[in-house]
Design an enzyme around this catalytic site. Structure first.
Site, PDB file in Angstrom:
ATOM      1  N   TYR A  29      -6.331 -10.314   3.916  1.00  0.00           N
ATOM      2  CA  TYR A  29      -7.374  -9.296   3.741  1.00  0.00           C
ATOM      3  C   TYR A  29      -8.053  -9.425   2.376  1.00  0.00           C
ATOM      4  O   TYR A  29      -9.264  -9.269   2.249  1.00  0.00           O
ATOM      5  CB  TYR A  29      -6.766  -7.902   3.909  1.00  0.00           C
ATOM      6  CG  TYR A  29      -7.730  -6.785   3.606  1.00  0.00           C
ATOM      7  CD1 TYR A  29      -8.761  -6.479   4.487  1.00  0.00           C
ATOM      8  CD2 TYR A  29      -7.617  -6.051   2.440  1.00  0.00           C
ATOM      9  CE1 TYR A  29      -9.658  -5.460   4.207  1.00  0.00           C
ATOM     10  CE2 TYR A  29      -8.510  -5.030   2.143  1.00  0.00           C
ATOM     11  CZ  TYR A  29      -9.527  -4.739   3.034  1.00  0.00           C
ATOM     12  OH  TYR A  29     -10.415  -3.744   2.741  1.00  0.00           O
TER      13      TYR A  29
ATOM     14  N   ARG B 184      -6.159   6.502  -8.788  1.00  0.00           N
ATOM     15  CA  ARG B 184      -5.272   5.495  -8.217  1.00  0.00           C
ATOM     16  C   ARG B 184      -5.804   4.115  -8.573  1.00  0.00           C
ATOM     17  O   ARG B 184      -6.940   3.971  -8.985  1.00  0.00           O
ATOM     18  CB  ARG B 184      -5.171   5.641  -6.700  1.00  0.00           C
ATOM     19  CG  ARG B 184      -6.483   5.391  -5.968  1.00  0.00           C
ATOM     20  CD  ARG B 184      -6.320   5.576  -4.460  1.00  0.00           C
ATOM     21  NE  ARG B 184      -5.435   4.570  -3.894  1.00  0.00           N
ATOM     22  CZ  ARG B 184      -5.840   3.389  -3.419  1.00  0.00           C
ATOM     23  NH1 ARG B 184      -7.119   3.060  -3.455  1.00  0.00           N
ATOM     24  NH2 ARG B 184      -4.985   2.536  -2.919  1.00  0.00           N
TER      25      ARG B 184
ATOM     26  N   ASN C  65      -6.518   0.116  -7.283  1.00  0.00           N
ATOM     27  CA  ASN C  65      -6.593  -0.864  -6.215  1.00  0.00           C
ATOM     28  C   ASN C  65      -6.816  -2.194  -6.912  1.00  0.00           C
ATOM     29  O   ASN C  65      -7.235  -2.238  -8.071  1.00  0.00           O
ATOM     30  CB  ASN C  65      -7.730  -0.538  -5.251  1.00  0.00           C
ATOM     31  CG  ASN C  65      -7.734  -1.469  -4.059  1.00  0.00           C
ATOM     32  OD1 ASN C  65      -6.677  -1.813  -3.544  1.00  0.00           O
ATOM     33  ND2 ASN C  65      -8.897  -1.899  -3.644  1.00  0.00           N
TER      34      ASN C  65
ATOM     35  N   HIS D 291     -12.455   2.942   6.257  1.00  0.00           N
ATOM     36  CA  HIS D 291     -11.198   2.230   5.990  1.00  0.00           C
ATOM     37  C   HIS D 291     -10.739   1.393   7.181  1.00  0.00           C
ATOM     38  O   HIS D 291      -9.657   0.792   7.124  1.00  0.00           O
ATOM     39  CB  HIS D 291     -10.084   3.213   5.604  1.00  0.00           C
ATOM     40  CG  HIS D 291     -10.159   3.666   4.173  1.00  0.00           C
ATOM     41  ND1 HIS D 291     -10.246   4.981   3.812  1.00  0.00           N
ATOM     42  CD2 HIS D 291     -10.168   2.961   3.011  1.00  0.00           C
ATOM     43  CE1 HIS D 291     -10.302   5.073   2.489  1.00  0.00           C
ATOM     44  NE2 HIS D 291     -10.262   3.867   1.977  1.00  0.00           N
TER      45      HIS D 291
ATOM     46  N   TYR E  23       0.831  -1.203   0.000  1.00  0.00           N
ATOM     47  CA  TYR E  23       0.000   0.000   0.000  1.00  0.00           C
ATOM     48  C   TYR E  23       0.867   1.255   0.000  1.00  0.00           C
ATOM     49  O   TYR E  23       1.914   1.309   0.640  1.00  0.00           O
ATOM     50  CB  TYR E  23      -0.873   0.043   1.255  1.00  0.00           C
ATOM     51  CG  TYR E  23      -1.912  -1.054   1.352  1.00  0.00           C
ATOM     52  CD1 TYR E  23      -2.596  -1.494   0.227  1.00  0.00           C
ATOM     53  CD2 TYR E  23      -2.215  -1.618   2.579  1.00  0.00           C
ATOM     54  CE1 TYR E  23      -3.569  -2.484   0.332  1.00  0.00           C
ATOM     55  CE2 TYR E  23      -3.189  -2.603   2.689  1.00  0.00           C
ATOM     56  CZ  TYR E  23      -3.859  -3.039   1.559  1.00  0.00           C
ATOM     57  OH  TYR E  23      -4.819  -4.007   1.669  1.00  0.00           O
TER      58      TYR E  23
HETATM   59  C1  HEM Z   1     -13.022   9.114  -0.813  1.00  0.00           C
HETATM   60  C2  HEM Z   1     -12.859   8.083  -1.517  1.00  0.00           C
HETATM   61  C3  HEM Z   1     -12.659   6.670  -1.027  1.00  0.00           C
HETATM   62  C4  HEM Z   1     -13.620   5.774  -0.687  1.00  0.00           C
HETATM   63  C5  HEM Z   1     -15.127   6.000  -0.691  1.00  0.00           C
HETATM   64  C6  HEM Z   1     -12.939   4.548  -0.306  1.00  0.00           C
HETATM   65  C7  HEM Z   1     -13.581   3.400   0.126  1.00  0.00           C
HETATM   66  C8  HEM Z   1     -12.951   2.214   0.474  1.00  0.00           C
HETATM   67  C9  HEM Z   1     -13.623   1.042   0.973  1.00  0.00           C
HETATM   68  C10 HEM Z   1     -15.120   0.942   1.225  1.00  0.00           C
HETATM   69  C11 HEM Z   1     -12.701   0.084   1.184  1.00  0.00           C
HETATM   70  C12 HEM Z   1     -12.960  -1.332   1.716  1.00  0.00           C
HETATM   71  C13 HEM Z   1     -12.710  -1.389   3.208  1.00  0.00           C
HETATM   72  C14 HEM Z   1     -13.230  -2.679   3.837  1.00  0.00           C
HETATM   73  O1  HEM Z   1     -12.511  -3.677   3.853  1.00  0.00           O
HETATM   74  O2  HEM Z   1     -14.369  -2.696   4.338  1.00  0.00           O
HETATM   75  C15 HEM Z   1     -11.427   0.648   0.808  1.00  0.00           C
HETATM   76  C16 HEM Z   1     -10.228  -0.019   0.848  1.00  0.00           C
HETATM   77  C17 HEM Z   1      -8.996   0.595   0.646  1.00  0.00           C
HETATM   78  N1  HEM Z   1      -8.786   1.937   0.357  1.00  0.00           N
HETATM   79 FE1  HEM Z   1     -10.186   3.326   0.012  1.00  0.00          FE
HETATM   80  N2  HEM Z   1     -11.598   4.732  -0.423  1.00  0.00           N
HETATM   81  C18 HEM Z   1     -11.377   6.011  -0.851  1.00  0.00           C
HETATM   82  C19 HEM Z   1     -10.178   6.598  -1.097  1.00  0.00           C
HETATM   83  C20 HEM Z   1      -8.962   5.986  -0.895  1.00  0.00           C
HETATM   84  C21 HEM Z   1      -7.700   6.633  -1.132  1.00  0.00           C
HETATM   85  C22 HEM Z   1      -7.505   8.040  -1.663  1.00  0.00           C
HETATM   86  C23 HEM Z   1      -6.746   5.729  -0.822  1.00  0.00           C
HETATM   87  C24 HEM Z   1      -5.266   6.019  -0.947  1.00  0.00           C
HETATM   88  C25 HEM Z   1      -4.300   5.501  -0.361  1.00  0.00           C
HETATM   89  C26 HEM Z   1      -7.416   4.500  -0.390  1.00  0.00           C
HETATM   90  C27 HEM Z   1      -6.811   3.325   0.001  1.00  0.00           C
HETATM   91  C28 HEM Z   1      -7.440   2.127   0.262  1.00  0.00           C
HETATM   92  C29 HEM Z   1      -6.745   0.860   0.473  1.00  0.00           C
HETATM   93  C30 HEM Z   1      -5.233   0.639   0.439  1.00  0.00           C
HETATM   94  C31 HEM Z   1      -7.719  -0.102   0.695  1.00  0.00           C
HETATM   95  C32 HEM Z   1      -7.512  -1.617   0.886  1.00  0.00           C
HETATM   96  C33 HEM Z   1      -7.736  -2.244  -0.460  1.00  0.00           C
HETATM   97  C34 HEM Z   1      -7.325  -3.691  -0.666  1.00  0.00           C
HETATM   98  O3  HEM Z   1      -6.249  -4.121  -0.249  1.00  0.00           O
HETATM   99  O4  HEM Z   1      -8.088  -4.416  -1.350  1.00  0.00           O
HETATM  100  N3  HEM Z   1      -8.760   4.710  -0.447  1.00  0.00           N
HETATM  101  N4  HEM Z   1     -11.610   1.953   0.398  1.00  0.00           N
END
Ligand code: HEM
Lengths: 346, 201
Positions: free
Chosen positions: A316, A223, A225, A193, A37
């Site tokens: 995860y 970005r 994911n 998060h 990450y």
């Molecule tokens: C405002 C916009 C964003 C929303 C609505 C959002 C939403 C989410 C949601 C719902 C999850 C899943 C969490 C769970 O396990 O329940 C997630 C995972 C994650 N988000 Fe975001 N996110 C946003 C922006 C960002 C940004 C800007 C980053 C930048 C670093 C980020 C990094 C991550 C990471 C690293 C994960 C784990 C993903 C994985 O390993 O599969 N998110 N996000």
């Protein structure tokens, strides 16, 4: 050039496939042979033809089938679309943005004609031709956000900005990697998060939030994911986990090529003009291992990324049961040669 | 008191009485009564004259605080038979409340969550409401599959009281629902659910 839309399914008989041309434009997310990450954000600007950056809201050969799958999900579970009452201005902002971007990128498929507040929207692939009054909810068959996201690929969240935080106050979420809109709606950036491992500790979310609070109008950011999914299934929601979870036990050394898919989210974030909210677009792309290894660089690199992935991320992302089989299968496509920098095929 | 590090779980910072509020409403469950009774030395007659205390007995150590609470002689003391009746009463009290009223909530986490829902539904900002966790660590859990809520969950996994799936209790909390998330633990291989462990005693 007009897109030829495929007829295919993301459930039951899983007929989803990528055409050779679509494989070449797949957004492979790894720019090096390992993954961790980070605050991996860059300006969301147009890129070369033949890539997913050709238009800022990407439409591809799966458009029609994805919209049909979304309609099926919503029929079973209307809670996949929700918007809190104070989000109406942001809903109209989103409708405008998605109509304008789709019409600009694909004039042969979408047309928007604005005449003051009277707008006419023509969506040829879905056979829609509607005239409505911008700002008047009663002139559309759905909420404006639901209306337009039933016609746009990807999941969508609208986050409201207040008290120095972002709040997930609306969403259309039918193609998610195992998280629940119904559970998360109303949460702030750190709360939704919450379940993510490691990233909080290394400061990723603090920095990402700070960056987003200052996001400027007209300067969207993006970005990647990623995760992996068994079978080309779009709806891997926690709501239906007991239905798709068993798929993870079906991977054998012989069927990795067709069963295992890399699932990439091209996420873009847009400041909205009237509401000052942010639209978060989660555009999901699926590619089978058979398709992926037609690009030798990607085969080598994914093999190495999976081999060295931190155990917390393996857990995860839910890869535990089939990771070993997948690595073994990919190893046959990795001769150890160095890979070139960047994400694009050689 | 509760496990640390769950980002989506609210912080229960304590219900020290706010000397500047014109009116105080205390919603107390079981041992939550002690969160107010422990403040007795600091409570002035003026504060108590402005206080409304709503109490529901619960849990082995939270059953008989009604006499002590009544003995504080607040402006109003009310005891209800169940959480549900207390929530109904709370809604009534809040709808009649003015701007400078402060609400305090103390009890088990599920009780705090449900009172918070009533308050935020009525337009109060959650960050302006002091809360204090007292009593067992039992969790209120929503099944992510059928959306049914099960109260007072002490083990993980447990059987959803609505759809019967074996649910793992995740460390992910929704303030809107006032509940933790429960996810089917043996979805991938039905029948392989681990033994229930008492994690939230
Ligand atoms: C405002 C916009 C964003 C929303 C609505 C959002 C939403 C989410 C949601 C719902 C999850 C899943 C969490 C769970 O396990 O329940 C997630 C995972 C994650 N988000 Fe975001 N996110 C946003 C922006 C960002 C940004 C800007 C980053 C930048 C670093 C980020 C990094 C991550 C990471 C690293 C994960 C784990 C993903 C994985 O390993 O599969 N998110 N996000």
């Amino acid at each position: 050039m007009a897109i030829v839309f495929r007829q295919e399914t993301f459930r039951d008989d899983f007929t989803y496939r990528n055409s050779p041309g679509n494989i070449r434009r797949f957004p492979f997310p790894f720019d090096r042979d390992e993954y961790m990450y980070s605050v991996n954000m860059e300006p969301h600007v147009r890129g070369q033809a033949g890539t997913v950056y050709e238009s800022l809201i990407d439409v591809d050969e799966h458009y029609v089938a994805e919209m049909q799958d979304r309609a099926l999900v919503l029929k079973e579970d209307p809670l996949r679309y929700q918007a809190l009452p104070h989000m109406m201005a942001a809903q109209w902002d989103t409708l405008e943005l998605l109509m304008e971007e789709q019409a600009a990128g694909y004039p042969e498929h979408f047309t928007l004609i604005r005449n003051g507040d009277r707008w006419r929207w023509i969506n040829r692939p879905l056979g829609i031709d509607d005239t409505f009054t911008f700002g008047d909810r009663s002139t559309l068959p759905y909420d404006p956000f639901e209306y337009i996201t039933r016609q746009a690929q990807g999941d969508f969240c609208i986050v409201d900005q207040r008290d120095g935080n972002l709040w997930m106050d609306a969403g259309m979420v039918t193609t998610q990697a195992d998280w629940s809109l119904d559970f998360d709606i109303g949460m702030n950036f750190m709360e939704w998060h919450g379940p993510v491992p490691l990233a909080h500790q290394i400061g990723v979310f603090d920095r990402a939030l700070k960056f987003l609070l200052n996001l400027q109008l007209g300067k969207p950011t993006r970005r990647f994911n990623w995760t992996m999914t068994i079978n080309p299934r779009l709806d891997t929601s926690p709501e239906n986990y007991h239905k798709w979870g068993p798929d993870r036990t079906t991977v054998t050394p012989d069927n990795v090529g067709e069963k295992v898919h890399l699932r990439v989210e091209l996420q873009s974030l847009w400041r909205l003009p009237r509401s000052n909210a942010i639209l978060f677009v989660i555009r999901c792309y699926l590619i089978s291992m058979n398709e992926l290894v037609t690009v030798p660089k990607w085969a080598r690199r994914l093999h190495r990324v999976l081999k060295t992935l931190p155990p917390e991320l393996v857990d995860y992302k839910g890869l535990t049961r089939y990771r070993d089989n997948t690595i073994a299968w990919l190893s046959k496509h990795d001769d150890g040669a160095p890979t070139s920098p960047g994400i694009f095929p050689d | 008191m509760l496990v640390e590090g769950i980002k989506s779980r609210p912080v229960y910072g304590g219900i020290a009485i706010d000397p500047f509020a014109r009116r105080h409403i205390f919603a107390l469950e079981g041992e939550g009564a002690l969160a107010l009774l422990d403040q007795k030395p600091a409570l002035t007659a003026t504060m108590l004259n402005r206080s409304e205390v709503l109490y529901v007995a619960a849990g082995p150590k939270g059953l008989d605080h009604d006499l002590a609470l009544a003995a504080l002689k607040p402006d109003r003391f009310w005891q209800g038979p169940t959480i549900e009746t207390l929530l109904f009463r709370l809604r009534g009290s809040l709808s009649a409340a003015t701007m400078s009223t402060r609400l305090y909530i103390s009890g088990r986490e599920g009780f705090i969550g449900q009172c918070m829902q009533v308050a935020t539904d009525m337009g109060m900002d959650f960050s302006s409401i002091p809360t204090e966790h007292r009593g067992s660590l039992a969790r209120r859990v929503q099944c992510v599959h059928c959306k049914g809520i099960t109260d007072d969950v002490r083990t993980s996994p447990f059987k959803c009281s609505h759809c019967g799936l074996n649910l793992l209790v995740r460390d992910h909390y929704s303030r809107r629902l006032g509940a933790f998330q429960g996810v089917n633990v043996d979805a991938e291989e039905p029948g392989t659910a681990p033994q229930a462990e008492e994690l939230f005693a």
